[in-house]
Design an enzyme around this catalytic site. Structure first.
Site, PDB file in Angstrom:
ATOM      1  N   SER A   1     -42.108 139.291  19.199  1.00 55.30           N
ATOM      2  CA  SER A   1     -43.344 138.670  18.795  1.00 55.30           C
ATOM      3  C   SER A   1     -43.152 137.350  18.058  1.00 55.30           C
ATOM      4  O   SER A   1     -44.111 136.622  17.845  1.00 55.30           O
ATOM      5  CB  SER A   1     -44.106 139.627  17.871  1.00 55.30           C
TER       6      SER A   1
ATOM      7  N   LYS B   1     -43.060 132.311  10.265  1.00 55.29           N
ATOM      8  CA  LYS B   1     -43.905 133.135  11.126  1.00 55.29           C
ATOM      9  C   LYS B   1     -45.166 133.537  10.362  1.00 55.29           C
ATOM     10  O   LYS B   1     -45.091 133.893   9.185  1.00 55.29           O
ATOM     11  CB  LYS B   1     -43.127 134.380  11.570  1.00 55.29           C
TER      12      LYS B   1
ATOM     13  N   SER C   1     -38.023 141.694  17.752  1.00 59.12           N
ATOM     14  CA  SER C   1     -38.871 140.499  17.741  1.00 59.12           C
ATOM     15  C   SER C   1     -38.207 139.246  17.190  1.00 59.12           C
ATOM     16  O   SER C   1     -38.803 138.175  17.231  1.00 59.12           O
ATOM     17  CB  SER C   1     -40.152 140.775  16.946  1.00 59.12           C
TER      18      SER C   1
END
Length: 487
Positions: A155, A80, A179
Site C-alpha cells: 500500500s 506516507k 506494503s
C-alpha cells in the site's frame, strides 16, 4: 541534481557547505512539480513549511552542528499519509477523514525532527493501507516511474514511487503484509520492514495492530541503515515497543559474507513465479555465493497457509480498529435523522470498496459461532508459521526469496479479482505473521518492458544488522541500484 543524491551523499555536500538544505529541498520541490503530474506519488506537499525547516537546518549547519548528533540534518524526507505529522493533513487516502489535521507528531516524526530531517509532504497509499497496488486510494492511482501505465505496488506505493522518481531523498512507509517490500521491489528501490516492536507505532493509524510496522524507503542500503537507526528505539507510548538498545546499523556495512549461511525455502520457489523473476533471484543467489555465503535448503512447511491466515487476522483487526471512524470523533460526517443513520451514512459514503470488503470479512470471522473456526484457528497456525522460521534460523543466518512473484502489473489488471491481488504479497506476508525483519533490494530487470525485480532477505528477530550486511555486500557488487527510470 541534488534530488538524485542519497542521504549520505547529500550529507557530505551539506557538511562541506557545497550546497544548502534550502537548495536541496527546493530541488526536490522542483522535481515534484516536474514529474509528479505523471507519477502522482504525493497527496500534498508542504513547501513553505519544508523550506522553513530547511532554513533552520542551514542555521544549525552554520553553527557547527554535528552529523553524528543530527544524522539527517537538512535531508528532505516525505511521509506516507498514515503517519501523524503535527499541523499536516492525515487522510489515510480516505474520504472518511475529510480535512482532518493531526494535532501531534508520531514518535517516528519526533525522531526525524530530532535528527534534523526536513519533512516535505504526504504520500499517496491504498486507503487505510489496504491494497497491493495503490489503486485503492480514494483520490487517485499512483503510477510506477518505470512505466506509468503500471502500478507501483502497495500500500506504500507513493512512498516507493517518490524515491524511485527522485522526487525526494527518502520516505517512510508502513508494512502490514509487505506494503514496504512489495512496492520497493516493483519500483526498484530499497525497502526495509523492521522486527515488530523495534520501531514505535505511536502515531501510525492502525490497520492490523499485530502486523503493522513503520519502515524506510531509500535509494541504497546505507541510507536504509541510517534511517532505520534514527526511527528505531523503545517508546513508552507504544505498549508493543520493545525496550532494547538500538545497534549502530551502519557499522554492519562493509563486512564480508564468509561464514554466513543463507536459506532457500523450497516452498517459496513453486508455481506462479515469473521465469524472469526466478532467473534474477537465482543469479542473485549465485552472486551471494561468490561473495562467500553458503546456501542451504530449508523448509517452511506451513507457508501454504500464510495468505489465508493473514487475511483472517488482518481483517479481524481492521474491523475493530476502523470502528472508531464513525462521524462522531475524527472524521467527516454525513448527517442523518438519528445517530444510527448518521453512522451508517458516514461509513457508507466515507469508506471505499476494499475497506468495506475487509471490515465485512473481519466482522464475520470474529462473529459468534465463527470465532473458533476461523480467527482462533488462524492464530494457532500463525504460531506454527513463526515456529517454522525460528526452526530454520537455527540452521541459517537469513532466508533468500523473491520479493514478488511478478514485476509490476498494469493498472486495472487485477482490480476485478481481489484474490489475485492478494497473491501479490505471497512472499512477504509470512514475515509479518512471524514478526521478523525483511528487506527488499533491486536484483535485476525484466527485458521488455524494462521493469525492476526485487530480492527479499528475511532475518531472525532483531537480525537487522545481518540483513543490512548481506544486502550491502550484494548491492555493492552489482549495478542494479544505480539504474534510474526515464521520466
Amino acid at each position: 541534481m541534488l534530488n538524485q543524491l542519497t542521504i549520505s551523499e547529500l550529507g557530505q555536500q551539506l557538511d562541506s557547505r557545497q550546497v544548502s538544505a534550502r537548495q536541496a529541498t527546493q530541488a526536490c520541490l522542483d522535481r515534484i512539480a516536474k514529474v509528479d503530474p505523471q507519477v502522482k506519488a504525493f497527496l500534498k506537499t508542504e513547501a513553505s513549511d519544508a523550506l522553513a525547516q530547511a532554513d533552520e537546518a542551514d542555521r544549525l549547519i552554520q553553527s557547527g552542528a554535528s552529523r553524528a548528533a543530527h544524522p539527517l540534518l537538512g535531508v528532505p524526507i516525505a511521509i506516507k499519509d498514515v503517519i501523524a505529522v503535527k499541523g499536516h493533513s492525515l487522510t489515510c487516502a480516505s474520504k472518511i477523514l475529510g480535512n482532518y489535521i493531526s494535532p501531534y507528531d508520531a514518535t517516528v516524526i519526533e525522531k526525524l525532527r530530532s535528527a534534523g530531517a526536513v519533512i516535505l509532504g504526504r504520500l499517496n497509499m491504498d486507503e487505510f493501507a489496504m491494497g497491493s497496488s495503490t489503486e485503492n486510494s480514494a483520490f487517485f492511482t499512483t503510477r510506477n516511474p518505470w512505466d506509468t501505465s503500471r502500478i507501483p505496488g502497495g500500500s506504500s506505493g507513493g512512498s516507493a514511487a517518490a524515491v524511485a522518481a527522485d522526487e525526494v531523498i527518502a520516505t517512510l512507509g508502513s508494512d502490514t503484509g509487505g506494503s514496504i517490500r512489495q512496492p520497493a521491489a516493483l519500483c526498484g528501490c530499497v525497502g526495509f520492514k523492521p522486527t515488530y516492536g523495534s520501531v514505535s507505532r505511536f502515531g501510525l493509524v492502525a490497520f492490523a495492530s499485530s502486523l503493522d510496522q513503520i519502515g524506510p524507503f531509500t535509494k541504497d542500503v546505507r541510507d536504509a541503515a541510517r534511517l532505520l537507526g534514527v526511527i528505531s528505539g523503545h517508546d513508552r507510548r507504544d505498549s508493543t515497543s520493545i525496550p532494547r538498545a538500538v545497534p549502530n546499523y551502519e557499522a554492519a556495512l562493509g563486512r564480508d559474507l564468509k561464514g554466513l549461511k543463507l536459506g532457500i525455502a523450497k516452498e517459496f520457489l513453486v508455481g506462479g513465479l515469473d521465469p524472469e523473476v526466478k532467473a534474477a533471484v537465482d543469479a542473485a543467489v549465485k552472486q551471494l555465493t561468490s561473495l562467500g555465503a553458503e546456501v542451504v535448503e530449508v523448509s517452511l512447511p506451513h507457508t501454504e497457509y500464510a495468505v489465508a491466515v493473514y487475511y483472517i487476522i488482518a481483517t479481524a483487526e481492521a474491523s475493530a480498529n476502523l470502528a472508531r471512524f464513525d462521524g462522531v470523533r475524527y472524521c467527516a460526517r454525513v448527517d442523518g435523522p438519528d445517530p444510527i443513520s448518521m453512522y451508517e451514512r458516514t461509513r457508507g459514503r466515507g469508506f471505499g470498496p476494499e475497506v468495506k470488503r475487509r471490515i465485512i470479512l473481519g466482522t464475520y470471522v470474529l462473529s459468534s459461532g465463527y470465532y473458533d473456526a476461523y480467527y482462533l484457528r488462524a492464530q494457532k497456525v500463525r504460531t506454527l508459521i513463526r515456529q517454522d522460521f525460528l526452526n530454520a534460523f537455527e540452521k541459517v543466518d537469513a532466508i533468500v526469496t523473491p520479493t514478488t512473484p511478478t514485476a509490476a502489473f498494469r493498472a486495472g489488471e487485477k482490480t476485478s479479482d481481489p484474490l489475485q491481488m492478494y497473491l501479490s504479497d505471497i512472499y512477504t506476508i509470512s514475515c509479518n505473521l512471524a514478526g521478523i525483519p525483511g528487506i527488499s533490494l533491486p536484483c535485476g530487470f525484466t527485458q521488455s518492458p524494462k521493469l525492476p525485480i526485487g530480492l527479499q532477505l528475511l532475518g531472525k528477530p532483531f537480525g537487522e544488522e545481518t540483513l543490512l550486511q548481506i544486502a550491502h555486500a550484494y548491492e555493492q557488487s552489482t549495478p542494479w541500484h544505480r539504474e534510474r527510470p526515464t521520466l
